[in-house]
Design an enzyme around this catalytic site. Structure first.
Site, PDB file in Angstrom:
ATOM      1  N   TYR A 284       0.838  -1.200   0.000  1.00 39.41           N
ATOM      2  CA  TYR A 284       0.000   0.000   0.000  1.00 39.41           C
ATOM      3  C   TYR A 284       0.877   1.255   0.000  1.00 39.41           C
ATOM      4  CZ  TYR A 284      -3.903  -3.085   1.249  1.00 39.41           C
ATOM      5  OH  TYR A 284      -4.854  -4.071   1.253  1.00 39.41           O
TER       6      TYR A 284
ATOM      7  N   ASN B 208     -12.501   0.257  -5.638  1.00 38.83           N
ATOM      8  CA  ASN B 208     -12.175  -0.120  -7.012  1.00 38.83           C
ATOM      9  C   ASN B 208     -13.405  -0.684  -7.723  1.00 38.83           C
ATOM     10  OD1 ASN B 208     -11.091  -1.128  -9.390  1.00 38.83           O
ATOM     11  ND2 ASN B 208      -9.726  -2.582  -8.401  1.00 38.83           N
TER      12      ASN B 208
ATOM     13  N   CYS C  61      -6.569  -5.059  -7.698  1.00 33.29           N
ATOM     14  CA  CYS C  61      -6.380  -4.657  -6.299  1.00 33.29           C
ATOM     15  C   CYS C  61      -5.984  -5.838  -5.419  1.00 33.29           C
ATOM     16  CB  CYS C  61      -7.618  -3.938  -5.760  1.00 33.29           C
ATOM     17  SG  CYS C  61      -9.167  -4.783  -6.015  1.00 33.29           S
ATOM     18  N   HIS C  62      -6.195  -7.071  -5.892  1.00 31.30           N
ATOM     19  CA  HIS C  62      -5.741  -8.233  -5.129  1.00 31.30           C
ATOM     20  C   HIS C  62      -4.217  -8.293  -5.056  1.00 31.30           C
ATOM     21  CE1 HIS C  62      -5.959  -9.584  -9.342  1.00 31.30           C
ATOM     22  NE2 HIS C  62      -4.974 -10.402  -9.039  1.00 31.30           N
TER      23      HIS C  62
ATOM     24  N   GLU D  23      -2.051 -16.613  -9.771  1.00 32.56           N
ATOM     25  CA  GLU D  23      -0.939 -15.890 -10.388  1.00 32.56           C
ATOM     26  C   GLU D  23       0.426 -16.388  -9.893  1.00 32.56           C
ATOM     27  OE1 GLU D  23      -1.371 -11.651 -10.304  1.00 32.56           O
ATOM     28  OE2 GLU D  23      -3.465 -11.763 -10.932  1.00 32.56           O
TER      29      GLU D  23
END
Length: 188
Positions: free
Chosen positions: A122, A145, A153-154, A180
């Site tokens: 962040y 978002n 945003c993850h 991912e």
């Protein structure tokens, strides 16, 4: 991937199309305008769909139409590929009109500057947009978002390695990060 135009009081209403697609993390509500993908919503049960349709109708001044002319076709194809493990970026036109100011600045940086399979803190994201003391404001931008998954945003985590929060729920965030390759896939 960027659409800057925003409706103003003098412009005609913008057509909005929507659909719900199944994904590895549950049903996703998708909406698009002629300018691009405008909304992605997790856990798209019947009540959430009604809520999203009311919000979008109020914001754009028209009743959203269920997938009428195919504005969502490419978004659906890219999401299917993403959930199948395709690491290519979401190269889709995005309608940013549901976000403004600092939030838009942060989300645009996130969309272009944090690729598949990586994470950012962040505080680091705040620094990247020229506001190094605004880590909490970045967290608020993530919570607001309108395009999660597509604007990832993850991929934003706490500086100490914690997951942080997530509007789709922490289990959804874990699943996306595992997809991912950032986190190990759950054993069960």
């Amino acid at each position: 991937m960027d659409i800057e135009a925003e409706p103003t009081g003098g412009e005609p209403a913008v057509a909005v199309e929507w659909t719900v697609v199944e994904s590895n993390i549950g049903p996703l509500f998708l909406a698009a305008t002629g300018r691009g993908l405008v909304r992605v919503e997790f856990h798209a049960d019947a009540a959430r769909r009604v809520q999203m349709l009311d919000r979008l109708g109020g914001r754009f001044g028209v009743e959203p139409v269920e997938c009428a002319s195919g504005l969502l076709a490419e978004a659906i194809r890219r999401l299917d590929a993403y959930f199948a493990g395709d690491p290519r970026p979401f190269d889709l036109p995005l309608d940013w009109s549901l976000t403004t100011g600092f939030n838009r600045q942060v989300l645009r940086e996130l969309a272009t500057g944090v690729p598949y399979g990586t994470v950012v803190g962040y505080g680091e994201l705040a620094r990247r947009v020229g506001q190094p003391g605004a880590a909490q404001a970045v967290g608020a931008a993530m919570g607001a978002n309108p395009l999660p998954v597509v604007v990832p945003c993850h991929r934003v985590v706490e500086s100490d390695g914690g997951l942080g929060g997530f509007g789709g729920g922490l289990e959804t965030k874990r699943q996306l990060l595992a997809l991912e390759g950032v986190l190990p896939a759950p054993l069960f």
